[in-house]
Write a protein that holds these residues in place. Structure first.
Motif, PDB file in Angstrom:
ATOM      1  N   LYS A  59      15.086 -26.206 -42.227  1.00  0.00           N
ATOM      2  CA  LYS A  59      15.651 -25.004 -43.046  1.00  0.00           C
ATOM      3  C   LYS A  59      15.816 -25.331 -44.590  1.00  0.00           C
ATOM      4  O   LYS A  59      15.539 -24.426 -45.172  1.00  0.00           O
ATOM      5  CB  LYS A  59      16.760 -24.803 -42.407  1.00  0.00           C
ATOM      6  N   GLU A  60      16.383 -26.326 -44.690  1.00  0.00           N
ATOM      7  CA  GLU A  60      16.868 -27.055 -46.105  1.00  0.00           C
ATOM      8  C   GLU A  60      15.455 -26.966 -46.885  1.00  0.00           C
ATOM      9  O   GLU A  60      15.466 -26.347 -48.162  1.00  0.00           O
ATOM     10  CB  GLU A  60      17.414 -28.093 -46.099  1.00  0.00           C
ATOM     11  N   LEU A  61      14.358 -27.482 -46.373  1.00  0.00           N
ATOM     12  CA  LEU A  61      13.307 -27.538 -47.265  1.00  0.00           C
ATOM     13  C   LEU A  61      12.482 -26.322 -47.527  1.00  0.00           C
ATOM     14  O   LEU A  61      11.977 -26.218 -48.607  1.00  0.00           O
ATOM     15  CB  LEU A  61      12.202 -28.751 -46.528  1.00  0.00           C
ATOM     16  N   ARG A  62      12.743 -25.556 -46.595  1.00  0.00           N
ATOM     17  CA  ARG A  62      12.228 -24.025 -46.835  1.00  0.00           C
ATOM     18  C   ARG A  62      12.948 -23.225 -47.872  1.00  0.00           C
ATOM     19  O   ARG A  62      12.376 -22.566 -48.905  1.00  0.00           O
ATOM     20  CB  ARG A  62      12.107 -23.300 -45.318  1.00  0.00           C
ATOM     21  N   GLN A  63      14.286 -23.411 -47.601  1.00  0.00           N
ATOM     22  CA  GLN A  63      15.185 -22.619 -48.338  1.00  0.00           C
ATOM     23  C   GLN A  63      14.854 -23.244 -49.940  1.00  0.00           C
ATOM     24  O   GLN A  63      15.258 -22.424 -51.139  1.00  0.00           O
ATOM     25  CB  GLN A  63      16.484 -22.660 -48.326  1.00  0.00           C
ATOM     26  N   ASN A  64      14.363 -24.548 -50.116  1.00  0.00           N
ATOM     27  CA  ASN A  64      14.333 -24.849 -51.611  1.00  0.00           C
ATOM     28  C   ASN A  64      12.929 -24.759 -52.161  1.00  0.00           C
ATOM     29  O   ASN A  64      12.352 -25.386 -53.123  1.00  0.00           O
ATOM     30  CB  ASN A  64      14.626 -26.512 -51.651  1.00  0.00           C
ATOM     31  N   GLY A  65      12.033 -23.868 -51.088  1.00  0.00           N
ATOM     32  CA  GLY A  65      10.845 -23.587 -51.918  1.00  0.00           C
ATOM     33  C   GLY A  65       9.520 -24.108 -51.199  1.00  0.00           C
ATOM     34  O   GLY A  65       8.458 -23.606 -51.678  1.00  0.00           O
ATOM     35  N   SER A  66       9.760 -24.987 -50.141  1.00  0.00           N
ATOM     36  CA  SER A  66       8.618 -25.482 -49.880  1.00  0.00           C
ATOM     37  C   SER A  66       7.601 -24.429 -48.775  1.00  0.00           C
ATOM     38  O   SER A  66       8.232 -23.802 -48.083  1.00  0.00           O
ATOM     39  CB  SER A  66       9.164 -26.670 -48.788  1.00  0.00           C
ATOM     40  N   GLU A  67       6.411 -24.594 -49.306  1.00  0.00           N
ATOM     41  CA  GLU A  67       5.365 -23.687 -48.560  1.00  0.00           C
ATOM     42  C   GLU A  67       5.141 -24.259 -47.256  1.00  0.00           C
ATOM     43  O   GLU A  67       4.733 -23.511 -46.195  1.00  0.00           O
ATOM     44  CB  GLU A  67       4.447 -23.428 -49.510  1.00  0.00           C
ATOM     45  N   VAL A  68       4.876 -25.696 -47.260  1.00  0.00           N
ATOM     46  CA  VAL A  68       4.245 -26.140 -46.307  1.00  0.00           C
ATOM     47  C   VAL A  68       5.412 -27.567 -46.166  1.00  0.00           C
ATOM     48  O   VAL A  68       5.714 -28.139 -47.170  1.00  0.00           O
ATOM     49  CB  VAL A  68       2.781 -26.861 -46.257  1.00  0.00           C
ATOM     50  N   ILE A  69       5.698 -28.086 -44.778  1.00  0.00           N
ATOM     51  CA  ILE A  69       6.549 -29.472 -44.703  1.00  0.00           C
ATOM     52  C   ILE A  69       5.583 -30.359 -43.983  1.00  0.00           C
ATOM     53  O   ILE A  69       4.781 -30.183 -43.101  1.00  0.00           O
ATOM     54  CB  ILE A  69       7.486 -28.977 -43.550  1.00  0.00           C
ATOM     55  N   VAL A  70       5.582 -31.606 -44.877  1.00  0.00           N
ATOM     56  CA  VAL A  70       4.689 -32.596 -44.154  1.00  0.00           C
ATOM     57  C   VAL A  70       5.447 -33.410 -43.363  1.00  0.00           C
ATOM     58  O   VAL A  70       6.414 -34.099 -43.649  1.00  0.00           O
ATOM     59  CB  VAL A  70       4.071 -33.441 -45.372  1.00  0.00           C
ATOM     60  N   LEU A  71       4.997 -33.624 -41.961  1.00  0.00           N
ATOM     61  CA  LEU A  71       5.320 -34.537 -41.166  1.00  0.00           C
ATOM     62  C   LEU A  71       4.908 -35.912 -41.590  1.00  0.00           C
ATOM     63  O   LEU A  71       4.058 -36.385 -41.249  1.00  0.00           O
ATOM     64  CB  LEU A  71       5.084 -34.193 -39.461  1.00  0.00           C
ATOM     65  N   GLY A  72       5.843 -36.678 -42.442  1.00  0.00           N
ATOM     66  CA  GLY A  72       5.227 -37.835 -43.080  1.00  0.00           C
ATOM     67  C   GLY A  72       5.579 -39.077 -42.470  1.00  0.00           C
ATOM     68  O   GLY A  72       5.788 -40.080 -43.223  1.00  0.00           O
ATOM     69  N   CYS A  73       5.846 -39.211 -41.276  1.00  0.00           N
ATOM     70  CA  CYS A  73       5.895 -40.269 -40.543  1.00  0.00           C
ATOM     71  C   CYS A  73       5.516 -40.118 -39.072  1.00  0.00           C
ATOM     72  O   CYS A  73       5.592 -38.984 -38.458  1.00  0.00           O
ATOM     73  CB  CYS A  73       7.573 -40.674 -40.341  1.00  0.00           C
ATOM     74  N   THR A  74       4.763 -41.250 -38.536  1.00  0.00           N
ATOM     75  CA  THR A  74       4.083 -40.994 -37.581  1.00  0.00           C
ATOM     76  C   THR A  74       5.080 -40.714 -36.162  1.00  0.00           C
ATOM     77  O   THR A  74       4.502 -40.100 -35.293  1.00  0.00           O
ATOM     78  CB  THR A  74       3.040 -42.223 -37.002  1.00  0.00           C
ATOM     79  N   GLU A  75       6.094 -40.945 -36.313  1.00  0.00           N
ATOM     80  CA  GLU A  75       7.002 -40.682 -35.083  1.00  0.00           C
ATOM     81  C   GLU A  75       7.400 -39.222 -35.123  1.00  0.00           C
ATOM     82  O   GLU A  75       7.833 -38.705 -34.059  1.00  0.00           O
ATOM     83  CB  GLU A  75       8.267 -41.658 -35.418  1.00  0.00           C
ATOM     84  N   LEU A  76       7.341 -38.790 -36.393  1.00  0.00           N
ATOM     85  CA  LEU A  76       7.611 -37.250 -36.462  1.00  0.00           C
ATOM     86  C   LEU A  76       6.624 -36.576 -35.705  1.00  0.00           C
ATOM     87  O   LEU A  76       6.551 -35.422 -35.351  1.00  0.00           O
ATOM     88  CB  LEU A  76       7.718 -36.787 -37.822  1.00  0.00           C
ATOM     89  N   SER A  77       5.226 -37.059 -36.001  1.00  0.00           N
ATOM     90  CA  SER A  77       4.246 -36.554 -35.165  1.00  0.00           C
ATOM     91  C   SER A  77       4.295 -36.416 -33.804  1.00  0.00           C
ATOM     92  O   SER A  77       4.024 -35.478 -33.128  1.00  0.00           O
ATOM     93  CB  SER A  77       3.096 -37.338 -35.339  1.00  0.00           C
ATOM     94  N   LEU A  78       5.095 -37.303 -33.141  1.00  0.00           N
ATOM     95  CA  LEU A  78       5.452 -37.077 -31.624  1.00  0.00           C
ATOM     96  C   LEU A  78       6.399 -36.093 -31.401  1.00  0.00           C
ATOM     97  O   LEU A  78       6.186 -35.356 -30.349  1.00  0.00           O
ATOM     98  CB  LEU A  78       6.009 -38.245 -31.109  1.00  0.00           C
ATOM     99  N   ILE A  79       7.040 -35.532 -32.468  1.00  0.00           N
ATOM    100  CA  ILE A  79       7.943 -34.269 -32.104  1.00  0.00           C
ATOM    101  C   ILE A  79       7.035 -33.250 -32.144  1.00  0.00           C
ATOM    102  O   ILE A  79       7.213 -32.166 -31.306  1.00  0.00           O
ATOM    103  CB  ILE A  79       8.953 -34.297 -33.331  1.00  0.00           C
ATOM    104  N   VAL A 117       5.380 -28.567 -51.673  1.00  0.00           N
ATOM    105  CA  VAL A 117       5.366 -29.301 -50.189  1.00  0.00           C
ATOM    106  C   VAL A 117       6.787 -29.977 -50.105  1.00  0.00           C
ATOM    107  O   VAL A 117       7.286 -30.803 -50.710  1.00  0.00           O
ATOM    108  CB  VAL A 117       4.202 -30.188 -50.236  1.00  0.00           C
ATOM    109  N   GLY A 118       7.461 -29.815 -48.778  1.00  0.00           N
ATOM    110  CA  GLY A 118       8.419 -30.442 -48.440  1.00  0.00           C
ATOM    111  C   GLY A 118       8.007 -31.790 -47.738  1.00  0.00           C
ATOM    112  O   GLY A 118       7.042 -31.717 -46.967  1.00  0.00           O
ATOM    113  N   ILE A 119       8.699 -32.880 -48.056  1.00  0.00           N
ATOM    114  CA  ILE A 119       8.576 -33.964 -47.281  1.00  0.00           C
ATOM    115  C   ILE A 119       9.525 -34.533 -46.375  1.00  0.00           C
ATOM    116  O   ILE A 119      10.725 -34.705 -46.721  1.00  0.00           O
ATOM    117  CB  ILE A 119       8.140 -35.120 -48.398  1.00  0.00           C
ATOM    118  N   ALA A 120       9.154 -34.750 -45.182  1.00  0.00           N
ATOM    119  CA  ALA A 120       9.927 -35.182 -44.157  1.00  0.00           C
ATOM    120  C   ALA A 120       9.483 -36.780 -43.761  1.00  0.00           C
ATOM    121  O   ALA A 120       8.364 -36.824 -43.341  1.00  0.00           O
ATOM    122  CB  ALA A 120       9.922 -34.598 -42.743  1.00  0.00           C
ATOM    123  N   ALA A 121      10.060 -37.868 -44.191  1.00  0.00           N
ATOM    124  CA  ALA A 121       9.341 -39.297 -44.143  1.00  0.00           C
ATOM    125  C   ALA A 121      10.641 -40.265 -44.007  1.00  0.00           C
ATOM    126  O   ALA A 121      11.794 -39.924 -44.340  1.00  0.00           O
ATOM    127  CB  ALA A 121       8.351 -39.313 -45.409  1.00  0.00           C
TER     128      ALA A 121
END
Length: 238
Positions: free
Chosen positions: A179-199, A119-123
């Motif tokens: 793209k970076e998280l995917r290229q490094n092997g992430s199957e799923v990326i977690v939008l790990g901040c509620t501001e990212l939820s708005l995106i 899992v890729g983490i955006a937080a």
């Protein structure tokens, strides 16, 4: 059953959380929706600044005060639509005698159930520094990938410079992070901040994401014995 919400961290994320609860509940009339008590307190000090010792203003104290108020008002469970605040979940639970839904544990359970391995983490910087997601996901056998320093800076810009500031989102930066998280092997990326939820709410982001605030909304509905619309059983974007 009544859901209590410690909100305002930030205000727009709290407003969207209320919208998600309503949208995701399987209700045919007003009375079938959840009863909620929302304390919107944007003056709670920034969680990341406190974690990174950029500020001595402690956000835990006002969250405990609000949690105790909600407890006295008879809530059955408490949701906090701020992921970084869950870095203090243990401290909050020690002083608030109502279950506090743990957004990160719920997200880890969802990913485990779906057989996700990486899992890729955006937080926020605070969540990354405390290994909030990394440790929880490791406990259920899931590996995590975090952005490199420069790319993590893009995540911070998206959260603080765009969404919290009420400015247009730089989707080029969002794409670079993904793209970076995917290229490094992430199957799923977690939008790990509620501001990212708005995106996710406002832009088309594609497949292979899970919005942690949607996970919190789902857990909140179910914990208060509400009914969930069937289309929200699987929260990984297709």
């Amino acid at each position: 059953m009544i859901l209590g919400v410690i909100g305002g961290l930030g205000p727009m994320a709290t407003a969207y959380f209320l919208e998600l609860i309503i949208k995701m509940t399987d209700a045919n009339c007003d009375s079938e929706h959840l009863e909620m008590i929302i304390h919107n307190c944007p003056s709670i000090p920034d969680r990341t600044n406190f974690i990174l010792e950029k500020s001595k203003e402690n956000p835990i104290t006002p969250m405990i005060r609000i949690g105790n108020q909600l407890e006295k008002q008879g809530v059955s469970a408490i949701a906090i639509p701020c992921i970084t605040a869950h870095c203090f979940h243990k401290e909050l639970a020690n002083f608030i005698n109502v279950p506090i839904i743990h957004i990160v544990k719920e997200t880890a359970s969802l990913l485990k159930e779906n057989g996700v391995k990486i899992v890729g983490i955006a937080a926020t910087d605070g969540a990354i520094a405390t290994k909030l997601f990394q440790n929880e996901l490791a406990s259920v056998g899931i590996d995590t990938i975090i952005p490199k320093k420069k790319t993590q800076g893009y995540v911070t810009d998206l959260i603080y410079g765009n969404v919290k500031a009420g400015k247009p989102v730089d989707m080029n930066k969002f794409s670079v992070v993904s793209k970076e998280l995917r290229q490094n092997g992430s199957e799923v990326i977690v939008l790990g901040c509620t501001e990212l939820s708005l995106i996710k709410r406002d832009y088309t982001i594609g497949s292979g994401y899970v919005d942690a605030m949607e996970v919190l909304a789902k857990a909140s509905i179910l914990s208060c014995q509400g009914l969930l619309k069937s289309q929200y059983n699987d929260l990984i974007t297709k």
